[in-house]
Each structure stands twice: as C-alpha cells, then as structure tokens.
Scaffold this motif. Structure first.
Motif: not given
Length: 457
Positions: A352-376
């Motif tokens: 569904e993400f690829i169909k809506r052309r948002i997959y690559l953008t959401l993939e960058r959200g992993r940086d936010i998850a990693l940032r939160n992990l490093l912050r913890k």
C-alpha cells in the motif's frame, strides 16, 4: 428532443451555465427515462429536422447569431448520437442495435461531442458563462475512457492485437490505457482553449481553468505521468497574473487543486511546501468527505513525520480504519524506539505504501525511531559527578559500544562498531543529534545542552 431544447432555452436566456450543462448530462442511473425519451426511435432524419425547427424556425427560439446557432445544433446532434451509444451499452435502447455496443464506442461518440464543445468556443462564439459545458464534457470523457480501457483489459486487449505483435515499438503499458491517454490529449485541448483566451477577465474562458486542471491532474495520476502535471503547474505559475485567483472558484475545486499541488511537492521531496498545501486542503475539505480526508492524510502524515517529527494521534485516525491499520504500528514503533517493530510494520504495509508513493518517505521515519533509541541510551547513561553546589550534568561522553548494544537489542540484528559509527555520523549530519565521534577512543561526545534537538534533551 423537444423537451431537451425546452430545458436549454430558459438556461440560455438566464445565462445559467450550470443548468445549461445539465441538459447534456449522460448519467443513466439518474436520468434513464429522460435519455430514452431523447433517443426516441433513433431516427437521425427526425432528430435533425427537430433541431432545425427548434433552433432556426421556431418563433419562441432564443436570439443568437447564426454562428452560435450552428454550434449548438451540431453539439446537440452529437449528444443525441452519444446518448444512443450510452443506452446501447446499458441495454436500454428502444431498437435492436445493441449487439455491437461497447464502452469504446461510447468514448468515441462522447469524444466527438467534446471536440464540438471545444469548437463552440473557438469557432461558434460560445460565451464564457457556458464554461460548465466544457467541464461536464471533459469529466465524462475521462469516465468513459477509464471504463473503455477496463473493458478492453477484461476482453484481453483490442481486436487488432495480432497486428500489433509484429511492431517493435509496441508499448503494452500505453496500450493498456489507450483511451485514457487519448482523453488526456483532449483535456489538454480544453486547457489550452481556456488558458489562451485573451478576452478581458470578466469575459474570459479562464474562469474554467481550475476545473480543467483538476481533471488533468486526476488523469495524469491515473496514468502515472505526474511530470505532465508538473508542467501544467509551471504553465499556470507563469500566467497567474492574467488568471482568476483560486479563491474565486468553488471550495471543492480549491481542495482538489491544493491536494494535487501538495502531492506533487511531496513527490519532489519538498516536504515543507507539501505540508503547507496539504494542510490547506485538510482544513478546507468538508468534514463528511471521508474519502478525500483520508487521501489528504495519506500524504500529510509522512510530511509531519519528516518536518516536525510528530505522529498522528489515535483520535485523528479513528474515522479512517485503513490509515489506522497502516500508520499506528509505525507510530508505536517510533515512540518505543523499537527498530525491529518499525521494520515489520513497514514491510507489512509495503504494498500500500508503494502504491501511494509514500514508502521511501516513511522509510526515513526509521531515523526518528533510531534517534529516539539513541536518546534513551543517552538518558540511561545517567549524570556525571557534579561539583559541590553545581547542578547535575548528564554524562556526555558515551562509548560507541553502548549505542551498539542498544541498536542490537532494538533491531534484533548483529551490528559492528563501524556500522554503528556510520549510523551515528548520519544522525549528526541530519541534525538529529549534536556531537562528534572520537574514533580513536571509541566514544561519542554529545552536546551538554540540546544533544537531541527538538526533544528537550
């Protein structure tokens, strides 16, 4: 046909474009009996005679020039022919000629009508208050093109498929949307008819410009040719000084235009501009237009994730079960700094993400998850020994191995220190973390104030 022209006359006298456009609506579900009455016995000679009398001889006919009269007669005769094809494809014809009916023939008949409508403005003195006729013609041309292409796909292609096999320039994708491709070219003619009008603005066909642009956007996106939509934006940006402003158009057209303008900026990775346009569309969209609101949120949520690092609330997504299923697992993984859960959620929604052309953008959200992990990890490091009377300061020098252990636990995958240093350097480069890596000593030196910008840490 007489009843149809009786509807035409008051609309024409009152200069009511919307009512005039309704006189050649092809909507069978709403007007089946009316369309059957228009078609009558299907006798071309009778219909031609009726139109000649009603437009040329009837004493009660509205006053118009010879050129304009000819334009309306040609248009309504073409409409009558299109009605016959539409009734045939629905099995509602009063005669026996239904065996060869198809959506392709409906499209071709309606295309003839649409070209005559365009010609009415370029050759037959149609005035700008009749512009809704252009929109109705273009709107249903697109509908019939889509139905015709779907019919051809179900039938396994066109009847001349054997002829195309031997052509080395045969493009299966273009053939698959053959009618819609043709429709896009006709819609572009309508766009040029409106955009190139040099009459004073109050008399200009440019009052139809955003109606046509929105039809073009929908068609280009259906064809997966968004570059063509970007070209349209460039054209109107260059000529906006001579055009009515967007706020002069119905709110529905404003919302549609802002949505596509936002999506096009999104696809260009201009997320700040995309967020502005999509937010405008979101606030203007009618609260009951759930499908449209869902489409806007589909792109607005990834924009917010990258520009402000904010996630949608459960309350916001409550009316949209599909979006809730797609985005809540990602949001939960980011909040918990769970890299493995993020990867799983991204993988499960991949189609569904690829169909809506948002997959690559959401993939960058992993940086936010990693940032939160490093912050913890940083917070778990505790405080340095404070000097007597001084406020405690968080430990700002952390071994790379501590971050490596956190990433390994969160992702469930082995990772060496070189990879960890690469990830940390990327975080620093993206301004998600402030500090530097002392490679020789194997430590990360973080800022004592604002080590993780925007998180109050």
């Amino acid at each position: 046909m007489d009843a149809l022209i009786q509807e035409f006359r008051p609309a024409f006298v009152d200069l009511n474009g919307d009512r005039l456009a309704e006189t050649f609506s092809p909507d069978v579900q709403a007007n089946a009996a009316k369309l059957q009455a228009i078609w009558g016995r299907g006798n071309l000679r009778d219909v031609t005679a009726d139109l000649d009398f009603l437009f040329y001889s009837d004493p009660s006919r509205p006053r118009m020039s010879q050129q304009e009269t000819t334009g309306w007669v040609e248009m309504y005769l073409s409409y009558w022919k299109a009605v016959g094809e539409i009734l045939a494809v629905h099995g509602l014809r009063n005669d026996a000629k239904t065996s060869n009916s198809s959506w392709t023939t409906v499209y071709e008949a309606w295309k003839d009508l649409t070209l005559l409508v365009i010609r009415g403005y370029t050759h037959h003195e149609f005035e700008n208050w009749t512009i809704p006729c252009l929109y109705v013609a273009g709107k249903y041309l697109r509908v019939f093109a889509i139905q015709g292409d779907e019919e051809r796909r179900r039938a396994g292609g066109t009847g001349d498929a054997d002829m195309t096999i031997m052509q080395d320039d045969f493009d299966p994708e273009e053939e698959e949307n053959k009618l819609l491709e043709d429709c896009a070219r006709v819609l572009n003619k309508i766009f040029q008819t409106c955009f190139n009008d040099r009459a004073p603005l109050e008399e200009s066909r440019k009052w139809g410009i955003y109606y046509v642009i929105n039809l073009l956007f929908k068609t280009h996106f259906k064809l997966n040719k968004t570059t063509l939509s970007k070209n349209v934006l460039k054209v109107i940006s260059a000529g906006r000084g001579d055009m009515p402003t967007l706020d002069k158009f119905p709110k529905s057209q404003q919302v549609t235009f802002k949505y596509y303008e936002g999506v096009l900026a999104f696809l260009d990775e201009n997320y700040v501009v995309a967020e502005q346009h999509l937010t405008t569309a979101w606030h203007m969209c009618h609260k009951d237009a759930k499908r449209n609101l869902e489409l806007i949120l589909t792109y607005l949520i990834p924009c917010h994730l990258l520009t402000t690092h904010t996630l949608p609330s459960t309350e916001l997504l409550a009316p949209f079960p599909r979006l809730r299923q797609l985005f809540l697992p990602l949001g939960a993984a980011i909040k918990k700094a769970d890299l493995r859960a993020f990867d799983i959620a991204l993988r499960e929604g991949e189609e569904e993400f690829i169909k809506r052309r948002i997959y690559l953008t959401l993939e960058r959200g992993r940086d936010i998850a990693l940032r939160n992990l490093l912050r913890k990890t940083f917070i778990a490091g505790g405080f340095e020994e404070a000097k007597e009377g001084a406020a405690p300061v968080r430990r700002s020098r952390l071994p790379v191995t501590e971050f490596a252990a956190a990433i390994k636990i969160s992702s469930g995958e082995e990772i060496d220190t070189d990879e960890v240093e690469c990830l940390l350097a990327n975080m620093i480069y993206k301004n998600l973390m402030k500090g530097y890596i002392a490679h020789e000593r194997g430590i990360v030196v973080l800022s004592k104030t604002g080590a993780f910008p925007g998180t109050k840490v």
